[in-house]
Design a protein around this motif. Structure first.
Motif, PDB file in Angstrom:
ATOM      1  N   THR A 118       2.453   5.837   2.602  1.00  0.00           N
ATOM      2  CA  THR A 118       1.058   6.075   2.238  1.00  0.00           C
ATOM      3  C   THR A 118       0.671   5.491   0.880  1.00  0.00           C
ATOM      4  OG1 THR A 118       1.702   8.261   1.416  1.00  0.00           O
ATOM      5  CG2 THR A 118       0.861   8.136   3.670  1.00  0.00           C
ATOM      6  N   SER A 119       1.625   4.952   0.135  1.00  0.00           N
ATOM      7  CA  SER A 119       1.299   4.283  -1.132  1.00  0.00           C
ATOM      8  C   SER A 119       0.957   2.811  -0.937  1.00  0.00           C
ATOM      9  CB  SER A 119       2.470   4.408  -2.112  1.00  0.00           C
ATOM     10  OG  SER A 119       2.677   5.755  -2.492  1.00  0.00           O
ATOM     11  N   LEU A 120       1.107   2.306   0.260  1.00  0.00           N
ATOM     12  CA  LEU A 120       0.879   0.881   0.504  1.00  0.00           C
ATOM     13  C   LEU A 120      -0.559   0.477   0.184  1.00  0.00           C
ATOM     14  CD1 LEU A 120       2.703   0.052   3.868  1.00  0.00           C
ATOM     15  CD2 LEU A 120       3.298  -0.772   1.583  1.00  0.00           C
ATOM     16  N   ALA A 139      -4.396   3.764  10.434  1.00  0.00           N
ATOM     17  CA  ALA A 139      -5.536   4.385   9.767  1.00  0.00           C
ATOM     18  C   ALA A 139      -5.108   5.473   8.787  1.00  0.00           C
ATOM     19  CB  ALA A 139      -6.487   4.974  10.805  1.00  0.00           C
ATOM     20  N   GLN A 140      -3.835   5.859   8.823  1.00  0.00           N
ATOM     21  CA  GLN A 140      -3.330   6.870   7.891  1.00  0.00           C
ATOM     22  C   GLN A 140      -3.021   6.278   6.512  1.00  0.00           C
ATOM     23  OE1 GLN A 140      -0.086   9.202   9.678  1.00  0.00           O
ATOM     24  NE2 GLN A 140      -0.884   8.668  11.698  1.00  0.00           N
ATOM     25  N   LEU A 162      -9.384   1.788  12.482  1.00  0.00           N
ATOM     26  CA  LEU A 162      -9.147   1.011  11.262  1.00  0.00           C
ATOM     27  C   LEU A 162     -10.333   1.096  10.302  1.00  0.00           C
ATOM     28  CD1 LEU A 162      -7.425  -2.227  12.647  1.00  0.00           C
ATOM     29  CD2 LEU A 162      -6.346  -0.210  11.641  1.00  0.00           C
ATOM     30  N   SER A 163     -11.504   1.413  10.812  1.00  0.00           N
ATOM     31  CA  SER A 163     -12.680   1.540   9.941  1.00  0.00           C
ATOM     32  C   SER A 163     -12.564   2.744   9.018  1.00  0.00           C
ATOM     33  CB  SER A 163     -13.955   1.656  10.778  1.00  0.00           C
ATOM     34  OG  SER A 163     -13.941   2.852  11.548  1.00  0.00           O
ATOM     35  N   GLN A 164     -11.565   3.602   9.236  1.00  0.00           N
ATOM     36  CA  GLN A 164     -11.350   4.775   8.389  1.00  0.00           C
ATOM     37  C   GLN A 164     -10.563   4.436   7.123  1.00  0.00           C
ATOM     38  OE1 GLN A 164      -9.488   7.786  10.883  1.00  0.00           O
ATOM     39  NE2 GLN A 164     -10.931   7.374  12.547  1.00  0.00           N
ATOM     40  N   LEU A 165     -10.186   3.175   6.961  1.00  0.00           N
ATOM     41  CA  LEU A 165      -9.482   2.753   5.753  1.00  0.00           C
ATOM     42  C   LEU A 165     -10.515   2.510   4.656  1.00  0.00           C
ATOM     43  CD1 LEU A 165      -6.947   0.322   7.451  1.00  0.00           C
ATOM     44  CD2 LEU A 165      -6.444   2.578   6.482  1.00  0.00           C
ATOM     45  N   PRO A 166     -10.643   3.402   3.683  1.00  0.00           N
ATOM     46  CA  PRO A 166     -11.781   3.369   2.771  1.00  0.00           C
ATOM     47  C   PRO A 166     -11.747   2.270   1.722  1.00  0.00           C
ATOM     48  CG  PRO A 166     -10.280   5.129   2.142  1.00  0.00           C
ATOM     49  CD  PRO A 166      -9.756   4.558   3.438  1.00  0.00           C
ATOM     50  N   LYS A 167     -10.567   1.695   1.468  1.00  0.00           N
ATOM     51  CA  LYS A 167     -10.436   0.718   0.381  1.00  0.00           C
ATOM     52  C   LYS A 167     -10.190  -0.697   0.888  1.00  0.00           C
ATOM     53  CE  LYS A 167      -8.443   4.237  -2.695  1.00  0.00           C
ATOM     54  NZ  LYS A 167      -7.277   4.604  -3.548  1.00  0.00           N
ATOM     55  N   LEU A 168     -10.237  -0.889   2.188  1.00  0.00           N
ATOM     56  CA  LEU A 168      -9.857  -2.178   2.764  1.00  0.00           C
ATOM     57  C   LEU A 168     -10.835  -3.272   2.367  1.00  0.00           C
ATOM     58  CD1 LEU A 168      -7.501  -2.973   4.668  1.00  0.00           C
ATOM     59  CD2 LEU A 168      -9.172  -2.999   6.533  1.00  0.00           C
ATOM     60  N   THR A 169     -10.299  -4.377   1.841  1.00  0.00           N
ATOM     61  CA  THR A 169     -11.123  -5.535   1.479  1.00  0.00           C
ATOM     62  C   THR A 169     -10.839  -6.751   2.351  1.00  0.00           C
ATOM     63  OG1 THR A 169      -9.536  -6.241  -0.205  1.00  0.00           O
ATOM     64  CG2 THR A 169     -11.305  -4.780  -0.916  1.00  0.00           C
ATOM     65  N   SER A 170      -9.735  -6.712   3.117  1.00  0.00           N
ATOM     66  CA  SER A 170      -9.401  -7.842   3.987  1.00  0.00           C
ATOM     67  C   SER A 170      -8.641  -7.348   5.204  1.00  0.00           C
ATOM     68  CB  SER A 170      -8.559  -8.879   3.226  1.00  0.00           C
ATOM     69  OG  SER A 170      -8.177  -9.944   4.078  1.00  0.00           O
TER      70      SER A 170
END
Length: 329
Positions: A118-120, A139-140, A162-170
């Motif tokens: 979860t630190s990834l 998504a976790q 995957l849309s639940q990933l709040p910090k995703l930029t790419s």
């Protein structure tokens, strides 16, 4: 002599500290991982009698000395690296970067153990023979900023979770065997990630919800997408690259308001019709442009950068005319 004695004494005091930089739990986990990966030559430096903070492909945090980065890259293809991603990867809980790249004999599905990391912030597993679906459990990984699963053999539908990933930029899922539609939920990312979904077998319509997003780039080329693409554009967006080429898209290009931020726009090999809008003249930084092999008609707007592109950017349309094509009659 006294000075030399003091130097030797200091080295004796310092050397034990240097020898124990590596966290014992991380070292044990890495040695188990090496064994589970069938002891590949790439990891030959991973030996029990050396400090794991100095092993090849590994990076330790300077303060905590926990393993925070693991990059396994086979620069010489088809060496003896042949394995699946083992569950023991979960024993490295402080990883913020995991890269497995150009490993053609890495097979099997993505294991659930990945979800425990979860630190990834950066996860790249690319140019492998990984198969199976893109799993929901990704998504976790709420800290992910970059997810790259390109150039694999992944199949099935793209999970909307995957849309639940709040910090995703790419988000890179290009060059797999993915099928089905682009999830409607992709219009509800918090972070408007760049979407690279090209070279799959995606079908259906581009979701209208993507009008809510403002990614730096979107690449959907070489799929089987149909219908309209208006939602990807708009005068208030700051998108720089859009590639929708080689799909089954059919819409009136004259009704589209293109963002002036565009650097690259590729619409070739679709069924797009209508007249190119005058607003394209205001796209000042356009460096790549291709609307060939469509059903467009009318005069190419004269001015801006549109005449800097050759005939091959425009040809094989229904009745486009004007420079750089022959003049309109």
């Amino acid at each position: 002599m006294a000075t030399m004695f003091r130097v030797c004494f200091l080295l004796i005091l310092i050397s034990p500290a240097l020898a124990v930089l590596c966290n014992p739990a991380d070292k044990k986990a890495l040695l188990q991982l090496k064994q589970d990966l069938n002891n590949p030559y790439l990891l030959a430096s991973w030996t029990p009698d050396t400090d794991c903070c100095y092993w090849y492909t590994v990076k330790c945090d300077r303060k905590t000395h926990r393993i925070i980065s693991l990059t396994i890259l086979d620069s010489v293809p088809y060496t003896n690296f042949s394995a699946q991603i083992p569950p023991s990867i979960a024993n490295l809980p402080f990883l913020d970067t995991l890269i497995l790249h150009k490993l053609p004999n890495l097979t099997g599905p993505l294991p659930p153990a990945i979800a425990t990391l979860t630190s990834l912030t950066y996860l790249t597993i690319s140019w492998t023979n990984l198969s199976g679906p893109v799993p929901d459990f990704l998504a976790q990984l709420k800290n992910l900023q970059s997810l790259d699963l390109s150039f694999n053999n992944l199949s099935g539908h793209i999970p909307g979770s995957l849309s639940q990933l709040p910090k995703l930029t790419s988000l890179r899922l290009d060059r797999n065997r993915l099928t089905g539609p682009i999830p409607d939920s992709f219009g509800y990312f918090n972070s408007s990630p760049a979407l690279l979904l090209s070279h799959n077998q995606l079908s259906g319509r581009i979701p209208a919800s993507l009008a809510n997003q403002d990614p730096t780039g979107i690449e959907l080329q070489r799929n089987r997408l149909e219908g309209d693409a208006y939602m990807l554009f708009g005068p208030n967006k700051t998108t720089q690259t859009v590639d929708l080429s080689r799909n089954l898209l059919a819409f009136d290009v004259g009704r589209v308001e293109f963002p002036t931020s565009l650097i690259s726009l590729d619409l070739n090999h679709n069924m797009i019709y209508g007249k190119l809008p005058e607003g394209l003249k205001a796209v000042d930084f356009l460096q790549m442009f291709n609307v060939s092999y469509n059903r467009m008609c009318g005069e190419i707007p004269q001015g801006g950068r549109l005449q800097r592109f050759d005939v091959y950017s425009y040809f094989h349309n229904k009745c486009l005319c004007g420079s750089p094509l022959p003049s309109c009659k």
